[in-house]
Structure formats: C-alpha cells, structure tokens
Write a protein that holds these residues in place. Structure first.
Motif, PDB file in Angstrom:
ATOM      1  N   THR A  41       0.740  -1.166   0.033  1.00  0.00           N
ATOM      2  CA  THR A  41       0.015  -0.031   0.159  1.00  0.00           C
ATOM      3  C   THR A  41       0.840   1.280   0.229  1.00  0.00           C
ATOM      4  N   GLN A  55      -3.580  -0.049  -4.728  1.00  0.00           N
ATOM      5  CA  GLN A  55      -5.013  -0.127  -4.006  1.00  0.00           C
ATOM      6  C   GLN A  55      -5.085  -1.634  -3.918  1.00  0.00           C
ATOM      7  N   ARG A  58     -11.252  -1.365   5.908  1.00  0.00           N
ATOM      8  CA  ARG A  58     -12.999  -1.346   6.098  1.00  0.00           C
ATOM      9  C   ARG A  58     -13.487  -2.754   5.739  1.00  0.00           C
ATOM     10  N   LYS A  75     -19.437   2.442  -2.804  1.00  0.00           N
ATOM     11  CA  LYS A  75     -18.773   2.841  -1.587  1.00  0.00           C
ATOM     12  C   LYS A  75     -17.341   1.970  -1.455  1.00  0.00           C
ATOM     13  N   GLN A 129     -15.045   3.999  -3.768  1.00  0.00           N
ATOM     14  CA  GLN A 129     -14.547   5.178  -3.144  1.00  0.00           C
ATOM     15  C   GLN A 129     -13.450   5.139  -2.139  1.00  0.00           C
ATOM     16  N   TYR A 130     -13.800   3.742  -1.198  1.00  0.00           N
ATOM     17  CA  TYR A 130     -12.772   3.507  -0.042  1.00  0.00           C
ATOM     18  C   TYR A 130     -11.161   3.172  -0.816  1.00  0.00           C
ATOM     19  N   GLU A 160     -10.203   4.154  -3.437  1.00  0.00           N
ATOM     20  CA  GLU A 160      -9.612   5.281  -4.348  1.00  0.00           C
ATOM     21  C   GLU A 160      -9.154   6.269  -3.099  1.00  0.00           C
ATOM     22  N   GLU A 161      -9.683   6.166  -1.977  1.00  0.00           N
ATOM     23  CA  GLU A 161      -9.082   6.982  -0.725  1.00  0.00           C
ATOM     24  C   GLU A 161      -7.720   6.467  -0.155  1.00  0.00           C
ATOM     25  N   GLY A 162      -7.534   5.171  -0.869  1.00  0.00           N
ATOM     26  CA  GLY A 162      -6.261   4.439  -0.101  1.00  0.00           C
ATOM     27  C   GLY A 162      -6.339   3.610   0.897  1.00  0.00           C
ATOM     28  N   LYS A 163      -7.742   3.440   1.400  1.00  0.00           N
ATOM     29  CA  LYS A 163      -8.314   2.305   2.443  1.00  0.00           C
ATOM     30  C   LYS A 163      -8.086   0.872   1.566  1.00  0.00           C
TER      31      LYS A 163
END
Length: 236
Positions: free
Chosen positions: A40, A45, A98, A116, A119-120, A122-125
């Motif tokens: 990461t 991703q 998540r 969702k 989105q997670y 793309e946010e690096g989660k």
C-alpha cells in the motif's frame, strides 16, 4: 513503479493459522499485514477476500451430515470473523481498513455496496470483502473472482502455501517444475485446480488474470505487484 495499481488479494483462512491446528496465529497475521502495508505504501489499491477454513475447522467435526447450505452460511460467518481480525490488525498497524459483508449484519460490519467500496479504494483504504458472495454453494475463490471483476482489479492474487502452479505436487514429486505462465485453457485441460471451476471460468471470461504465489515467502507480495518473476501467472 508498481506493475499494478489495484489488486484483489485472495487469502485462505488457513494462511492465518501459522502452526496452530485452527484459529488465528497472532504472529502470522501481523506478518501478513506487514506485507500488505508494504504494497500500500507503493500506492497500490488493495482489496482482500479471505476464507474461513481456519475457524470453521474448529467446528467441522460437528458438521458431519449437516445441510450444505447451513454449513456454507456458517463458513460465511467464519470469514466475517477473519475479516474483522485482519482489519483490526491493519488498523493497529497504521493502515485504514474497511470490512464490507455480503450478508446483512450491520451491527458488526457495513454491507457491501460497490460504489462505496470503490470510493474506499480510491481513498487509499484497504477493503476486506467478507461473507463470500452471500450465497451458499459458492466458494470464497468465486467471491474473489466476482469482487475482483466488480471493482476493476487488474489481477487476482491467490496467496497459497506453495510458490506457484506446478506440473505435479512438489511435495510428492521432486521433479515437478513451476509454471511461470500458463493459460486458463491449458490449466483447465491439465486439471491443475488453480481455483474452483466457477471462479476460474469467471476470471477467464472477464479476462482477469490470476497470480498464484506463496504468502509465506517474505517479500513475495511486493515482488508480484512490482511485476517480478514470482509465482505463476494464469492468463487468457
């Protein structure tokens, strides 16, 4: 630069056992999380599907003769427990994880919703997909293929105990050699059993390559995402 920007990592529940008979070995899960954290940090991703065999194994003796659908739902719950343990370890290691479940247990984890999840990522989660596909009779291999296709993963990474696909069982045949690459069709003709048939067919139809490698080899996950000669690439 990493060779892949978005991957789906398929972990077996047994990968978390270490040398234990069943359950989760703390040192093993921490080591796996360290490997995930390393990739990461490269900007990759990461989504994960994990099996439940390590937990379900502890009750399997009492499941003899059980209805298949009931047993499969029990297995799904085992994957939720593994997913929570993995996410907790990742969060404590400084990652943001998540868990999203294919079955509704909102008091424990949020439901799987594709936008969702994207989105997670793309946010690096790190997103952990729990409870398989949410349906009995489908394995977590199939869940990995399905979620990998849904999120637009560039590759499904199947983490195993061996460092690739071999011409024969390397534990039984010392002359067995590892395939560097092999096509889906050739693997099916040779009955190499890389994944279950449903998952394999889905990956082939979606032109989603599969990389088989050893999660027990230090640095192997990083080598895979960097495009090094690690494991076996199964492709169209």
């Amino acid at each position: 630069m990493p060779a892949y920007q978005r991957i789906l990592l398929k972990l077996s529940g047994e990968a978390l056992m270490g040398d234990d008979a069943f359950g989760i070995n703390r040192a093993t899960i921490v080591r796996i999380v360290d490997e995930i954290a390393e990739v990461t940090r490269l900007g990759v991703q990461v989504a994960i599907v994990i099996g439940g065999g390590n937990i379900f194994r502890g009750v399997a003796g009492g499941s003899v003769g059980m209805d298949r659908a009931t047993a499969d739902y029990m297995g799904m719950l085992a994957t939720v427990m593994n997913s929570l343990a993995l996410a907790d370890t990742m969060n404590k290691a400084g990652l943001v994880a998540r868990v999203m479940s294919a079955i509704g247990i909102e008091q424990v984890v949020e439901p799987y919703v594709r936008p969702k999840a994207l989105q997670y990522l793309e946010e690096g989660k790190v997103v952990v997909f729990a409870a398989g596909t949410g349906n009995p009779f489908f394995t977590t291999d199939t869940a990995a293929a399905l979620r990998g296709a849904e999120i637009g993963a560039e590759m499904v990474l199947k983490a195993t105990k061996v460092d690739g696909v071999y011409t024969a069982d390397p534990n039984k045949d010392p002359s067995a050699t590892r395939y560097t690459t092999i096509s889906f069709d050739e693997a099916m003709v040779k009955n190499l059993q890389v994944m279950d048939a449903t998952a394999f067919a889905l990956c082939r139809d979606q032109k989603l390559p599969v990389k088989v490698f050893s999660i027990f080899k230090p640095g192997a996950l990083r080598n895979v995402v960097m495009g090094a000669d690690e494991g076996t690439l199964v492709h169209v």
